[in-house]
Design an enzyme around this catalytic site. Structure first.
Site: not given
Length: 632
Positions: A601, A575, A607, A130, A380, A604, A416
């Site tokens: 991978c 991606c 996809c 983040s 992410r 995130c 958050t």
């Protein structure tokens, strides 16, 4: 308001749910073999296994199980455990719910009240990425001395935000523009959410929360009589790529609870199932998403301005694509920088990763990081739908909390505090419902949680900014959105009688490749910008290759036949980890072969969101696998 719970027929009538589905059987407390007993009941909690991160491009030769192995691992019964509240996900929302529950229980003299938290990462925080500038209102309430110099276990890595800048970028210039009041960071702190989550986990364990990292919840369990949620099961370990059991096979476990809280973060794999089963989006608009890409740099002392918060819009993104960048100066000569790209972008030639690399060469960014060292990378998906995309958050036997429900405040660029507060509200509702429930066989419905959300600051602040993000769908695109958002921020303040709608689902916005201009990305210099495999190596991601592919595509060849002619490899471009490839193959009808490099991978979820045919299903791999982020 007193807590409310309901019996089975009332829940069934309230939801008009589809036919129930049996996914697990409620059994008495099971005997655990010694290895499993050590994992679950021994105090202190087991030490994590040593890191086994390997380079994605130097993996050993595959040694798959023999295809004639006839043993079906699913025929073996799973062990089970009974707890009072089960929480899925060890981010700020899940940990805040766990902490508040144990605070209430301990204050009430009920130290035996069991709160169990499952986290798919090998350690808490390993999958967390983040910005992050935190508004401390929720943590001030949950742990008032969290940043106090008098607290020996305070969180020591919070940098007070000192001043803000907002810039509109062209290719070579940076134009100051006024920032909306929602982006005022006075009193906020720049942190690594990865570090903060680890710290919250330590505070939770001190209170008696049972935390089990490396346990990936992969299945929702439902009561066979009414279909309400009765807990979750973790995935099996030691399953070969072809689905057969390897010598290391170990059956997953079931965790049963009268209340299960899902805190999986954006686009959670179990949350998707629960939303579909109980039709939780029946009164809301579709969720929309962005993809955030982030790096952490050590920069030269002369380029470091501790506490400075900079946001940018415009370049390098085209005017039909929502997004923006940031630079946060924190810690000791550290800089967090990144780019968020709205996943409703239309051009399949666009690569969010490529745009991020271009951004770093802009003078505003390059002047800060040039001569420094990149130490971390992550990416992410995040929710952007806001107020109108919040689903029903309570359902029979559980609730959605945090970013899995979509409480991110996009104009404020913060989520958050809302995630933590939603966890705290759910915890209070869960405790009240369990305290008043006299029938252990009844199904609990957290009506109080839904009521508390609507009366909370979460609801108020999201409703106030509800029209800003969808305003960028106007024919004026970026510039129209900026103009309207300014009116909302300074004049309307959310009091307009209308609520703008989102244009649709993100994957529906993707145009065919022959209808959009092709975008070419230049070669990265290896100093400021990097190739994607170098960046992936900085995530520490690790997956055992001999296991079922967790990125599920029913028919790879059919996918290539349908998608390649229309989108020319959009999966490879959206991606941020180089998972998807189209490899030239003259033996195929369309001249290419679709390939999934699942070991790359970084979880995130892009996809699962952006694939035009919605035929890629992200599922949890074995527990403990995936990225091992640091400082993100």
């Amino acid at each position: 308001m007193s807590a409310k719970f309901t019996t089975l027929p009332a829940v069934r009538n309230f939801f008009a749910a589809p036919a129930t589905q049996y996914l697990g059987a409620l059994r008495p407390h099971s005997w655990f073999p010694p290895a499993r007993r050590r994992f679950l009941f021994q105090k202190p909690r087991r030490a994590p296994p040593p890191a086994t991160t390997r380079s994605f491009n130097t993996s050993p030769l595959r040694k798959f199980a023999a295809v004639d192995n006839s043993f079906d691992p699913r025929q073996q019964d799973r062990e089970s455990d009974e707890v009072d509240v089960c929480i899925v996900g060890g981010g700020p929302a899940g940990l805040s719910a766990a902490i508040r529950l144990k605070q209430i229980a301990n204050d009430a003299g009920n130290a035996d009240f069991r709160v169990l938290l499952l986290e798919k990462a090998g350690e808490l925080g390993d999958h967390i990425v983040s910005g992050n500038v935190i508004e401390p209102s929720a943590v001030n309430e949950l742990l008032p001395d969290w940043n106090s110099a008098d607290n020996p276990v305070r969180f020591e890595n919070a940098t007070p935000a000192t001043h803000d800048k907002m810039r509109f970028l062209t290719k070579n210039s940076s134009i100051p523009i006024p920032a909306p009041p929602q982006m005022n960071n006075h009193g906020n702190y720049i942190i690594s959410l990865n570090q903060f989550s680890k710290w919250l986990g330590e505070r939770a364990e001190e209170l008696g929360v049972e935390i089990y990292p490396g346990f990936a919840a992969s299945e929702v369990l439902y009561k066979p009589d009414d279909g309400s949620v009765m807990g979750v099961a973790t995935n099996d370990q030691g399953v070969a790529r072809d689905g057969t059991a390897k010598p290391s096979f170990e059956r997953g476990m079931e965790f049963h609870a009268p209340i299960t809280l899902f805190a999986e973060g954006c686009h959670g794999s179990l949350t998707k199932q629960v939303i579909r089963k109980f039709d939780l989006r029946r009164d809301s608009q579709p969720q929309t998403y962005g993809l955030g890409l982030k790096e952490v740099w050590e920069v030269k002392l002369e380029n470091f301005r501790k506490g400075e918060v900079v946001h940018s819009m415009g370049y390098p993104l085209p005017s039909d694509t929502y997004g923006g960048g940031w630079i946060y100066h924190f810690g000791d000569n550290l800089v967090s920088l990144g780019l968020v790209v709205g996943l409703d972008y239309p051009n399949p030639w666009l690569s969010p990763y490529g745009e991020f690399q271009k951004l770093k060469h802009h003078p505003l960014y390059k002047s800060v990081i040039e001569g420094g060292k990149c130490i971390s990378y992550g990416a992410r998906a995040l929710n952007e739908g806001g107020f109108q995309s919040i689903p029903k958050c309570a359902f029979p036997g559980g609730a959605l909390i945090g970013d899995t429900a979509g409480f991110l405040n996009v104009p404020k660029i913060k989520g958050t505090h809302t995630a933590m507060r939603s966890g705290m509200l759910a915890a209070k509702a869960a405790w009240d419902a369990l305290s008043e429930n006299k029938d252990p066989e009844s199904t609990i419905f957290l009506y109080d949680y839904e009521d508390a959300l609507r009366q909370s600051t979460i609801w108020k602040e999201l409703k106030e900014v509800r029209n800003m993000r969808p305003s960028f769908h106007s024919p004026l695109g970026l510039y129209g959105g900026i103009l309207y958002s300014g009116l909302e921020a300074y004049l309307f303040r959310g009091k307009t009688p209308w609520t703008l709608k989102h244009k649709g689902k993100d994957h529906e916005a993707t145009m065919h490749a022959d209808k959009m201009p092709k975008i070419e990305y230049g070669k990265n210099d290896g100093e400021v910008s990097f190739d994607i495999l170098t960046s992936v190596s900085r995530t520490g991601t690790n997956h055992e290759e001999d296991q079922p592919v967790h990125l599920q595509v029913a028919d790879w060849e059919e996918h290539a036949r349908e998608m390649w002619p229309r989108y020319k490899g959009v999966e490879n471009r959206f991606c941020p980890a180089g998972v998807y490839e189209y490899v030239e193959d003259g033996g195929k009808d369309v001249g290419v072969r679709f390939q999934i490099n699942a070991q790359n991978c970084i979880h995130c979820k892009t996809c699962d969101i952006k694939a035009p045919a919605q035929d890629i299903n992200w599922q949890t791999p074995q527990g403990g696998e995936g990225p091992k982020y640091t400082m993100t």
